[in-house]
Design a protein around this motif. Structure first.
Motif, PDB file in Angstrom:
ATOM      1  N   ALA A  95     -33.804 -56.197  41.266  1.00 33.53           N
ATOM      2  CA  ALA A  95     -34.841 -56.886  42.038  1.00 33.53           C
ATOM      3  C   ALA A  95     -35.988 -55.943  42.390  1.00 33.53           C
ATOM      4  CB  ALA A  95     -34.236 -57.493  43.303  1.00 33.53           C
ATOM      5  N   LYS A  96     -35.651 -54.713  42.745  1.00 28.79           N
ATOM      6  CA  LYS A  96     -36.685 -53.743  43.107  1.00 28.79           C
ATOM      7  C   LYS A  96     -37.611 -53.465  41.927  1.00 28.79           C
ATOM      8  CE  LYS A  96     -35.583 -49.392  43.303  1.00 28.79           C
ATOM      9  NZ  LYS A  96     -34.991 -48.097  43.729  1.00 28.79           N
ATOM     10  N   ILE A  97     -37.042 -53.265  40.749  1.00 28.24           N
ATOM     11  CA  ILE A  97     -37.847 -52.956  39.567  1.00 28.24           C
ATOM     12  C   ILE A  97     -38.672 -54.168  39.144  1.00 28.24           C
ATOM     13  CG2 ILE A  97     -37.746 -52.283  37.147  1.00 28.24           C
ATOM     14  CD1 ILE A  97     -37.079 -50.045  39.180  1.00 28.24           C
ATOM     15  N   VAL A  98     -38.060 -55.329  39.129  1.00 31.02           N
ATOM     16  CA  VAL A  98     -38.764 -56.539  38.691  1.00 31.02           C
ATOM     17  C   VAL A  98     -39.915 -56.865  39.640  1.00 31.02           C
ATOM     18  CG1 VAL A  98     -38.543 -59.028  38.338  1.00 31.02           C
ATOM     19  CG2 VAL A  98     -36.785 -57.485  37.448  1.00 31.02           C
ATOM     20  N   GLU A  99     -39.682 -56.757  40.937  1.00 34.07           N
ATOM     21  CA  GLU A  99     -40.702 -57.125  41.921  1.00 34.07           C
ATOM     22  C   GLU A  99     -41.883 -56.160  41.933  1.00 34.07           C
ATOM     23  OE1 GLU A  99     -38.797 -57.648  45.700  1.00 34.07           O
ATOM     24  OE2 GLU A  99     -37.453 -59.194  44.912  1.00 34.07           O
ATOM     25  N   ARG A 100     -41.713 -54.965  41.387  1.00 35.75           N
ATOM     26  CA  ARG A 100     -42.842 -54.049  41.258  1.00 35.75           C
ATOM     27  C   ARG A 100     -43.815 -54.516  40.181  1.00 35.75           C
ATOM     28  NH1 ARG A 100     -39.722 -48.180  41.127  1.00 35.75           N
ATOM     29  NH2 ARG A 100     -39.216 -48.045  43.363  1.00 35.75           N
ATOM     30  N   ASN A 101     -43.352 -55.386  39.296  1.00 33.13           N
ATOM     31  CA  ASN A 101     -44.161 -55.809  38.154  1.00 33.13           C
ATOM     32  C   ASN A 101     -44.450 -57.303  38.119  1.00 33.13           C
ATOM     33  OD1 ASN A 101     -44.227 -53.246  36.225  1.00 33.13           O
ATOM     34  ND2 ASN A 101     -42.180 -53.358  37.118  1.00 33.13           N
ATOM     35  N   ILE A 102     -43.654 -58.093  38.825  1.00 32.66           N
ATOM     36  CA  ILE A 102     -43.832 -59.546  38.846  1.00 32.66           C
ATOM     37  C   ILE A 102     -43.794 -60.011  40.301  1.00 32.66           C
ATOM     38  CG2 ILE A 102     -42.933 -61.764  38.042  1.00 32.66           C
ATOM     39  CD1 ILE A 102     -41.486 -60.195  35.811  1.00 32.66           C
ATOM     40  N   PRO A 103     -44.794 -60.733  40.784  1.00 33.77           N
ATOM     41  CA  PRO A 103     -44.806 -61.169  42.187  1.00 33.77           C
ATOM     42  C   PRO A 103     -43.562 -61.994  42.528  1.00 33.77           C
ATOM     43  CG  PRO A 103     -46.940 -61.533  41.175  1.00 33.77           C
ATOM     44  CD  PRO A 103     -46.013 -61.146  40.065  1.00 33.77           C
ATOM     45  N   LYS A 104     -43.007 -61.749  43.686  1.00 32.40           N
ATOM     46  CA  LYS A 104     -41.803 -62.457  44.102  1.00 32.40           C
ATOM     47  C   LYS A 104     -42.029 -63.969  44.166  1.00 32.40           C
ATOM     48  CE  LYS A 104     -38.158 -62.289  47.608  1.00 32.40           C
ATOM     49  NZ  LYS A 104     -37.682 -61.635  48.856  1.00 32.40           N
ATOM     50  N   ALA A 105     -43.233 -64.368  44.550  1.00 30.85           N
ATOM     51  CA  ALA A 105     -43.540 -65.804  44.630  1.00 30.85           C
ATOM     52  C   ALA A 105     -43.455 -66.464  43.259  1.00 30.85           C
ATOM     53  CB  ALA A 105     -44.929 -66.003  45.225  1.00 30.85           C
ATOM     54  N   LEU A 107     -41.468 -65.396  40.808  1.00 38.47           N
ATOM     55  CA  LEU A 107     -40.074 -65.341  40.364  1.00 38.47           C
ATOM     56  C   LEU A 107     -39.271 -66.560  40.808  1.00 38.47           C
ATOM     57  CD1 LEU A 107     -39.489 -61.557  41.064  1.00 38.47           C
ATOM     58  CD2 LEU A 107     -39.403 -62.640  38.819  1.00 38.47           C
ATOM     59  N   SER A 108     -39.699 -67.198  41.892  1.00 36.63           N
ATOM     60  CA  SER A 108     -38.961 -68.364  42.381  1.00 36.63           C
ATOM     61  C   SER A 108     -38.993 -69.516  41.374  1.00 36.63           C
ATOM     62  CB  SER A 108     -39.534 -68.841  43.725  1.00 36.63           C
ATOM     63  OG  SER A 108     -40.889 -69.253  43.560  1.00 36.63           O
ATOM     64  N   GLY A 109     -40.005 -69.524  40.511  1.00 37.51           N
ATOM     65  CA  GLY A 109     -40.101 -70.571  39.502  1.00 37.51           C
ATOM     66  C   GLY A 109     -39.558 -70.158  38.151  1.00 37.51           C
ATOM     67  N   TYR A 110     -38.943 -68.991  38.076  1.00 34.86           N
ATOM     68  CA  TYR A 110     -38.448 -68.463  36.817  1.00 34.86           C
ATOM     69  C   TYR A 110     -37.139 -69.126  36.393  1.00 34.86           C
ATOM     70  CZ  TYR A 110     -41.413 -64.505  35.486  1.00 34.86           C
ATOM     71  OH  TYR A 110     -42.438 -63.726  35.028  1.00 34.86           O
ATOM     72  N   SER A 111     -36.929 -69.190  35.090  1.00 34.83           N
ATOM     73  CA  SER A 111     -35.615 -69.519  34.533  1.00 34.83           C
ATOM     74  C   SER A 111     -35.028 -68.201  34.025  1.00 34.83           C
ATOM     75  CB  SER A 111     -35.739 -70.530  33.401  1.00 34.83           C
ATOM     76  OG  SER A 111     -36.554 -70.026  32.365  1.00 34.83           O
ATOM     77  N   ILE A 112     -33.849 -67.851  34.515  1.00 34.21           N
ATOM     78  CA  ILE A 112     -33.242 -66.547  34.233  1.00 34.21           C
ATOM     79  C   ILE A 112     -31.936 -66.734  33.484  1.00 34.21           C
ATOM     80  CG2 ILE A 112     -32.267 -64.456  35.263  1.00 34.21           C
ATOM     81  CD1 ILE A 112     -34.140 -64.836  37.623  1.00 34.21           C
ATOM     82  N   LEU A 113     -31.732 -65.936  32.455  1.00 36.58           N
ATOM     83  CA  LEU A 113     -30.467 -65.898  31.731  1.00 36.58           C
ATOM     84  C   LEU A 113     -29.871 -64.508  31.867  1.00 36.58           C
ATOM     85  CD1 LEU A 113     -28.362 -67.076  29.701  1.00 36.58           C
ATOM     86  CD2 LEU A 113     -29.768 -66.070  27.875  1.00 36.58           C
ATOM     87  N   ASP A 114     -28.635 -64.441  32.346  1.00 36.27           N
ATOM     88  CA  ASP A 114     -27.911 -63.170  32.356  1.00 36.27           C
ATOM     89  C   ASP A 114     -27.017 -63.158  31.120  1.00 36.27           C
ATOM     90  OD1 ASP A 114     -26.964 -60.708  33.062  1.00 36.27           O
ATOM     91  OD2 ASP A 114     -25.603 -61.426  34.618  1.00 36.27           O
ATOM     92  N   PHE A 115     -27.448 -62.434  30.099  1.00 41.33           N
ATOM     93  CA  PHE A 115     -26.736 -62.385  28.820  1.00 41.33           C
ATOM     94  C   PHE A 115     -25.592 -61.380  28.940  1.00 41.33           C
ATOM     95  CE2 PHE A 115     -25.989 -60.980  24.470  1.00 41.33           C
ATOM     96  CZ  PHE A 115     -25.986 -62.180  23.771  1.00 41.33           C
ATOM     97  N   GLY A 116     -24.362 -61.865  28.739  1.00 39.85           N
ATOM     98  CA  GLY A 116     -23.192 -61.028  28.992  1.00 39.85           C
ATOM     99  C   GLY A 116     -22.885 -60.968  30.474  1.00 39.85           C
ATOM    100  N   LEU A 163     -29.158 -69.168  21.074  1.00 35.74           N
ATOM    101  CA  LEU A 163     -29.731 -69.760  22.291  1.00 35.74           C
ATOM    102  C   LEU A 163     -30.767 -70.813  21.909  1.00 35.74           C
ATOM    103  CD1 LEU A 163     -30.173 -66.460  24.332  1.00 35.74           C
ATOM    104  CD2 LEU A 163     -28.274 -68.079  24.440  1.00 35.74           C
ATOM    105  N   THR A 164     -30.773 -71.903  22.614  1.00 47.21           N
ATOM    106  CA  THR A 164     -31.664 -73.020  22.277  1.00 47.21           C
ATOM    107  C   THR A 164     -32.782 -73.223  23.296  1.00 47.21           C
ATOM    108  OG1 THR A 164     -30.168 -74.571  23.384  1.00 47.21           O
ATOM    109  CG2 THR A 164     -29.843 -74.214  21.023  1.00 47.21           C
ATOM    110  N   GLU A 165     -32.700 -72.570  24.439  1.00 45.20           N
ATOM    111  CA  GLU A 165     -33.724 -72.731  25.478  1.00 45.20           C
ATOM    112  C   GLU A 165     -34.580 -71.473  25.582  1.00 45.20           C
ATOM    113  OE1 GLU A 165     -32.342 -74.194  29.229  1.00 45.20           O
ATOM    114  OE2 GLU A 165     -30.776 -75.439  28.328  1.00 45.20           O
ATOM    115  N   LYS A 166     -35.673 -71.589  26.323  1.00 41.95           N
ATOM    116  CA  LYS A 166     -36.558 -70.457  26.575  1.00 41.95           C
ATOM    117  C   LYS A 166     -36.393 -69.998  28.026  1.00 41.95           C
ATOM    118  CE  LYS A 166     -38.679 -70.404  22.544  1.00 41.95           C
ATOM    119  NZ  LYS A 166     -38.619 -69.248  21.615  1.00 41.95           N
ATOM    120  N   TYR A 167     -36.468 -68.687  28.230  1.00 39.14           N
ATOM    121  CA  TYR A 167     -36.231 -68.126  29.562  1.00 39.14           C
ATOM    122  C   TYR A 167     -37.390 -67.212  29.961  1.00 39.14           C
ATOM    123  CZ  TYR A 167     -31.556 -69.803  28.571  1.00 39.14           C
ATOM    124  OH  TYR A 167     -30.484 -70.599  28.250  1.00 39.14           O
ATOM    125  N   SER A 168     -37.670 -67.205  31.258  1.00 43.86           N
ATOM    126  CA  SER A 168     -38.736 -66.354  31.788  1.00 43.86           C
ATOM    127  C   SER A 168     -38.270 -64.908  31.922  1.00 43.86           C
ATOM    128  CB  SER A 168     -39.183 -66.859  33.164  1.00 43.86           C
ATOM    129  OG  SER A 168     -39.435 -68.239  33.157  1.00 43.86           O
TER     130      SER A 168
END
Length: 358
Positions: A95-105, A107-116, A163-168
């Motif tokens: 979260a710390k690394i991601v939020e330095r590069n992408i606004p937290k606001a 991220l709330s609309g993101y679709s996230i896949l944890d692969f593995g 994978l058949t969907e797209k992720y942010s």
């Protein structure tokens, strides 16, 4: 790309990351950071710097049958314990690394896949923190059942490898080193990214973690991981070193140091790709140079580990002394009572003696 596991001849060896046949075989061991046993072959790629490991004899680690986590146990919990606590707490660094590069606001609309992502505990933390729509992809059905029970969408990679969907955002935390063909796997994940999607990859550091792990088929340095990501058309936003959450030391895991792991956060970009002709900055492609850096890196990590255990030992010693002091203090009223009782008893005996004399 590479698919051979049990190999019989040197011509079958290829770099798992770039498919290069330009490599040196090597063996390395260390009194703390043990190397692969004799039934493995290690190759150092001259072109991208990756170390690929090939098991020449014996069975490989499997995941779909839960063997990786339960081993030979006939009685075991539904998820890996206590290590799942460590997996959950990895969210803080991510979260710390991601939020330095992408606004937290955003991220709330993101679709996230944890692969593995196994049991979904990492995305549970990210969903709580960001409010994102999260999914988990893995081979372990019991882990996926646990993730589904928490309300997450799951993908069993044994049944649906594509994978058949797209992720942010796609996270790949201590997974890449387990994959037989990491190049093909990440190529597939890049295709599953949205046009402006990002990927977070974390793996053990070549110079901070022992090579012995039987489940690890590739070992990256920071430079080889950066090049690997760039070769997939990813623009690197952040990269560096990180450690396993500190709780791990309580579970007798000794390797948690500041340079134990390496990470890259990268964004899909059409113009970011590189080729082997571009070269790898800081590449270690000479075996003697590699062994020298391993010895130095392992020595420094060993000192850090010793310091961590010393601090842990001192904290436990101080805690024990504190408990002892509290226990002794708690005995004071009882001692006073006993002393008082004894005094009263002796006084009564003395009074009784005087009474008898009279």
């Amino acid at each position: 790309m590479v698919s051979v596991q049990n190999v019989s001849g040197e011509e079958n060896y290829k770099c798992r990351a770039c498919n290069s046949g330009a490599f040196d075989k090597f063996e390395y061991n260390h009194w703390v950071f043990a190397g692969k046993p004799k039934n493995w072959t290690n190759i150092l790629c001259h072109d991208c710097g990756l170390i690929s490991h090939f098991k020449d004899e014996g069975e490989m680690v499997t995941y779909a049958d839960q063997a990786y986590r339960k081993g030979s146990a006939s009685v075991y919990p539904p998820i890996s314990l206590p290590w799942s606590t460590v997996s959950f707490n990895r969210w803080k660094h991510i979260a710390k690394i991601v939020e330095r590069n992408i606004p937290k606001a955003v991220l709330s609309g993101y679709s996230i896949l944890d692969f593995g992502g196994y049991n979904g505990l990492l995305v549970r933390a990210l969903k709580q923190h960001w409010g994102s729509d999260c999914s988990v992809a893995d081979l372990d059905q019991e882990g996926l059942d646990f993730a589904r029970a928490m309300g997450f969408k799951t993908i069993n990679l044994s049944e649906q490898p594509e994978l058949t969907e797209k992720y942010s955002l796609i996270t790949m935390v201590h997974v890449l080193e387990h994959i037989e063909d990491p190049f093909a796997a990440v190529s597939s994940l890049v295709n599953a990214l949205a046009s402006d999607g990002s990927m977070y990859i974390e793996v053990p550091n070549l110079f901070g973690f022992p090579l012995i792990d039987n489940a690890h088929l590739s070992t990256f340095s920071l430079e080889s991981l950066q090049f690997f990501c760039s070769a997939h058309g990813l623009e690197i936003l952040s990269s560096g070193y990180c450690k396993t959450p500190s709780e791990a030391i309580n579970y007798d895991y000794p390797f948690s140091t500041d340079r134990e792991n390496i990470y890259v956060l990268a964004r899909k970009s059409e113009g970011a790709g590189v080729t082997l002709a571009d070269g790898v900055v800081g590449l270690v492609s000479d075996v003697n140079q590699l062994k020298g850096k391993l010895t130095t890196g392992y020595g420094l990590r060993g000192i850090s580990m010793a310091g961590a255990y010393f601090r842990l030992g001192m904290s436990r010693l101080l805690f024990s002394l504190m408990l002892l002091a509290i226990s002794l203090v708690s005995l004071i009223p009882m001692v006073r009572y006993l002393v008082t009782s004894r005094s009263v008893y002796l006084g009564l005996k003395k009074f009784q003696g005087l009474f008898r004399k009279n």
